[in-house]
Design an enzyme around this catalytic site. Structure first.
Site, PDB file in Angstrom:
ATOM      1  N   LYS A  34      16.382  46.059   4.055  1.00 50.40           N
ATOM      2  CA  LYS A  34      16.952  44.671   3.291  1.00 50.40           C
ATOM      3  C   LYS A  34      17.146  43.573   4.469  1.00 50.40           C
ATOM      4  O   LYS A  34      18.127  44.317   5.529  1.00 50.40           O
ATOM      5  CB  LYS A  34      18.214  44.853   2.433  1.00 50.40           C
ATOM      6  CG  LYS A  34      18.649  43.684   1.710  1.00 50.40           C
ATOM      7  CD  LYS A  34      19.774  43.876   0.780  1.00 50.40           C
ATOM      8  CE  LYS A  34      21.102  43.699   1.581  1.00 50.40           C
ATOM      9  NZ  LYS A  34      21.364  42.365   1.979  1.00 50.40           N
ATOM     10  N   ASP A  61      16.589  39.489   0.965  1.00 52.93           N
ATOM     11  CA  ASP A  61      17.827  39.144   0.165  1.00 52.93           C
ATOM     12  C   ASP A  61      18.215  37.696   0.746  1.00 52.93           C
ATOM     13  O   ASP A  61      19.409  37.917   1.380  1.00 52.93           O
ATOM     14  CB  ASP A  61      18.804  40.089   0.444  1.00 52.93           C
ATOM     15  CG  ASP A  61      20.115  40.239  -0.430  1.00 52.93           C
ATOM     16  OD1 ASP A  61      19.984  39.348  -1.358  1.00 52.93           O
ATOM     17  OD2 ASP A  61      21.059  40.589   0.219  1.00 52.93           O
ATOM     18  N   LYS A  63      19.168  35.526  -1.831  1.00 49.92           N
ATOM     19  CA  LYS A  63      19.809  34.925  -3.059  1.00 49.92           C
ATOM     20  C   LYS A  63      19.655  33.266  -3.252  1.00 49.92           C
ATOM     21  O   LYS A  63      20.280  32.539  -3.282  1.00 49.92           O
ATOM     22  CB  LYS A  63      21.498  35.260  -2.769  1.00 49.92           C
ATOM     23  CG  LYS A  63      21.532  36.463  -2.546  1.00 49.92           C
ATOM     24  CD  LYS A  63      23.097  36.960  -2.365  1.00 49.92           C
ATOM     25  CE  LYS A  63      23.485  38.085  -2.022  1.00 49.92           C
ATOM     26  NZ  LYS A  63      23.054  38.513  -0.650  1.00 49.92           N
ATOM     27  N   PHE A  64      18.191  32.836  -3.287  1.00 51.38           N
ATOM     28  CA  PHE A  64      18.053  31.570  -3.524  1.00 51.38           C
ATOM     29  C   PHE A  64      18.755  30.977  -4.779  1.00 51.38           C
ATOM     30  O   PHE A  64      18.773  31.705  -5.862  1.00 51.38           O
ATOM     31  CB  PHE A  64      16.566  31.242  -3.780  1.00 51.38           C
ATOM     32  CG  PHE A  64      15.806  31.642  -2.549  1.00 51.38           C
ATOM     33  CD1 PHE A  64      15.914  31.403  -1.240  1.00 51.38           C
ATOM     34  CD2 PHE A  64      14.404  32.637  -2.735  1.00 51.38           C
ATOM     35  CE1 PHE A  64      15.167  31.741  -0.136  1.00 51.38           C
ATOM     36  CE2 PHE A  64      13.656  32.870  -1.672  1.00 51.38           C
ATOM     37  CZ  PHE A  64      13.932  32.258  -0.422  1.00 51.38           C
ATOM     38  N   ASP A  66      19.163  27.128  -6.219  1.00 58.11           N
ATOM     39  CA  ASP A  66      18.932  25.625  -6.106  1.00 58.11           C
ATOM     40  C   ASP A  66      18.018  25.137  -7.365  1.00 58.11           C
ATOM     41  O   ASP A  66      18.087  25.893  -8.302  1.00 58.11           O
ATOM     42  CB  ASP A  66      17.913  25.390  -4.944  1.00 58.11           C
ATOM     43  CG  ASP A  66      18.049  24.149  -4.283  1.00 58.11           C
ATOM     44  OD1 ASP A  66      18.144  23.026  -5.020  1.00 58.11           O
ATOM     45  OD2 ASP A  66      18.139  24.154  -2.940  1.00 58.11           O
ATOM     46  N   ILE A  67      17.683  23.939  -7.355  1.00 53.86           N
ATOM     47  CA  ILE A  67      16.866  23.336  -8.715  1.00 53.86           C
ATOM     48  C   ILE A  67      15.716  24.207  -8.694  1.00 53.86           C
ATOM     49  O   ILE A  67      15.174  24.850  -7.738  1.00 53.86           O
ATOM     50  CB  ILE A  67      16.765  21.803  -8.304  1.00 53.86           C
ATOM     51  CG1 ILE A  67      15.862  21.552  -7.399  1.00 53.86           C
ATOM     52  CG2 ILE A  67      17.868  20.981  -8.319  1.00 53.86           C
ATOM     53  CD1 ILE A  67      15.239  20.002  -7.559  1.00 53.86           C
ATOM     54  N   THR A 121      29.140  41.640  -5.797  1.00 59.27           N
ATOM     55  CA  THR A 121      30.079  42.864  -5.686  1.00 59.27           C
ATOM     56  C   THR A 121      31.408  42.718  -5.065  1.00 59.27           C
ATOM     57  O   THR A 121      32.227  43.444  -5.170  1.00 59.27           O
ATOM     58  CB  THR A 121      29.323  44.018  -5.218  1.00 59.27           C
ATOM     59  OG1 THR A 121      28.864  43.743  -3.946  1.00 59.27           O
ATOM     60  CG2 THR A 121      28.335  44.686  -6.138  1.00 59.27           C
ATOM     61  N   ARG A 211      26.820  48.733   5.844  1.00 59.97           N
ATOM     62  CA  ARG A 211      27.747  49.325   6.922  1.00 59.97           C
ATOM     63  C   ARG A 211      28.029  50.793   7.125  1.00 59.97           C
ATOM     64  O   ARG A 211      27.953  51.412   7.889  1.00 59.97           O
ATOM     65  CB  ARG A 211      28.938  48.486   6.822  1.00 59.97           C
ATOM     66  CG  ARG A 211      28.936  47.007   7.349  1.00 59.97           C
ATOM     67  CD  ARG A 211      30.280  46.367   6.983  1.00 59.97           C
ATOM     68  NE  ARG A 211      30.160  45.705   5.658  1.00 59.97           N
ATOM     69  CZ  ARG A 211      30.669  44.896   4.650  1.00 59.97           C
ATOM     70  NH1 ARG A 211      31.787  44.378   5.578  1.00 59.97           N
ATOM     71  NH2 ARG A 211      30.868  44.640   3.454  1.00 59.97           N
TER      72      ARG A 211
HETATM   73  O1  LIG Z   1      26.416  41.488  -5.011  1.00 62.19           O
HETATM   74  C1  LIG Z   1      25.972  41.652  -3.967  1.00 62.19           C
HETATM   75  C2  LIG Z   1      24.872  41.145  -3.528  1.00 62.19           C
HETATM   76  C3  LIG Z   1      24.364  41.509  -2.229  1.00 62.19           C
HETATM   77  N1  LIG Z   1      25.136  42.390  -1.288  1.00 62.19           N
HETATM   78  C4  LIG Z   1      24.588  42.436   0.001  1.00 62.19           C
HETATM   79  O2  LIG Z   1      24.509  43.961  -0.036  1.00 62.19           O
HETATM   80  C5  LIG Z   1      24.908  44.261   1.559  1.00 62.19           C
HETATM   81  C6  LIG Z   1      25.963  45.255   1.392  1.00 62.19           C
HETATM   82  O3  LIG Z   1      26.320  45.666   2.542  1.00 62.19           O
HETATM   83  P1  LIG Z   1      27.591  46.840   2.860  1.00 62.19           P
HETATM   84  O4  LIG Z   1      28.005  46.514   4.402  1.00 62.19           O
HETATM   85  O5  LIG Z   1      27.302  47.887   2.135  1.00 62.19           O
HETATM   86  O6  LIG Z   1      28.758  46.275   2.093  1.00 62.19           O
HETATM   87  C7  LIG Z   1      25.028  43.182   2.247  1.00 62.19           C
HETATM   88  O7  LIG Z   1      23.993  42.999   2.839  1.00 62.19           O
HETATM   89  C8  LIG Z   1      25.455  42.028   1.002  1.00 62.19           C
HETATM   90  O8  LIG Z   1      24.953  40.919   1.803  1.00 62.19           O
HETATM   91  C9  LIG Z   1      26.386  42.593  -1.698  1.00 62.19           C
HETATM   92  O9  LIG Z   1      27.088  43.272  -0.907  1.00 62.19           O
HETATM   93  N2  LIG Z   1      26.587  42.392  -2.939  1.00 62.19           N
END
Ligand SMILES: O=c1ccn([C@@H]2O[C@H](COP(=O)(O)O)[C@@H](O)[C@H]2O)c(=O)[nH]1
Length: 231
Positions: A34, A61, A63-64, A66-67, A121, A211
């Site tokens: 990602k 990733d 996450k766009f 906008d309009i 999350t 991480r």
């Molecule tokens: O709701 C969300 C959407 C995207 N993310 C992304 O996932 C990874 C999670 O990384 P960790 O290091 O495992 O926490 C990170 O790139 C976020 O931008 C998310 O965590 N939650």
């Protein structure tokens, strides 16, 4: 290369060298990768091409949000990069999501999966309350999921904590779940978390792990341990 596992490793790094060094230690048949806001803003589209050249499916990733026209054109640009998955915020609304789906349909040929971000999350009920949303995160996720389904999206980004309820409500949507923490790992800034095995049992289709793998002393070993846990 076809990837048989549900793991997507988040390459959240400030440099191309660091991202490619980790990618070089991973097997593209064992995980997808990602590219998020930090890496893409530092390196631009060429980092996607570099990872594809190494054999990885890439989830862009960004996450766009906008309009409708602006978001749809950004999704089109992502599709032209040949990414495997791209996402937009469901809170951009029904017309925005429909415009994104339509632009991908019009482009013909292979297209990326179009995924809607529900509630991050990292957020819990108090964070939603701060935004004026007096609602349980799960209810907000289910509400946004219904909108994404109406718009014809392929799936959702959500917490695995909502996966079972989402599969009951919208069985056709693919569930991409960050907030994955092997037992014993630090939660960091995540709030709605589950372990890899719990997430799969709940109905997740793809697990996004950053991480716990990227900051491990042995990232390939950490990935192998997750895969072993999944059996
Ligand atoms: O709701 C969300 C959407 C995207 N993310 C992304 O996932 C990874 C999670 O990384 P960790 O290091 O495992 O926490 C990170 O790139 C976020 O931008 C998310 O965590 N939650």
């Amino acid at each position: 290369m076809s990837c048989q596992t549900p793991i997507i490793v988040a390459l959240d790094f400030p440099t191309r060298d660091a991202a490619l060094a980790l990618a070089g230690r991973l097997d593209p048949s064992a995980c997808r990768v990602k590219v998020g806001k930090e890496l893409f803003t530092r390196c631009g589209p060429s980092i996607v091409e570099d990872l594809q050249a190494k054999g990885f499916d890439v989830f862009l990733d960004l996450k766009f949000h906008d309009i409708p026209n602006t978001t749809a054109m950004a999704v089109k640009a992502a599709a032209e990069l040949g990414v495997w998955m791209v996402n937009v915020h469901c809170s951009g609304g029904l017309r925005m999501m429909q415009a994104c789906r339509e632009v991908l349909e019009q482009s013909g040929g292979a297209r990326p999966l179009l995924i809607g971000v529900t509630v991050l999350t990292s957020m819990e009920q108090a964070d939603l309350a701060d935004l004026g949303l007096d609602i349980d995160p799960r209810q907000q996720v289910l509400r946004l999921a219904a909108l994404a389904e109406r718009a014809g999206l392929d799936g959702l980004v959500c917490s695995a904590q909502e996966a079972t309820a989402l599969k009951a409500q919208s069985p056709g949507l693919q569930l991409v779940t960050p907030g994955i923490r092997p037992s014993g790992s630090a939660a960091d800034d995540q709030r709605r978390i589950l372990t890899p095995a719990q997430a799969m049992a709940a109905g997740s289709d793809f697990l996004v792990i950053g991480r716990p793998i990227s900051q491990a002393a042995d990232p390939a070993g950490a990935l192998a341990q997750v895969l072993a846990e999944l059996g």
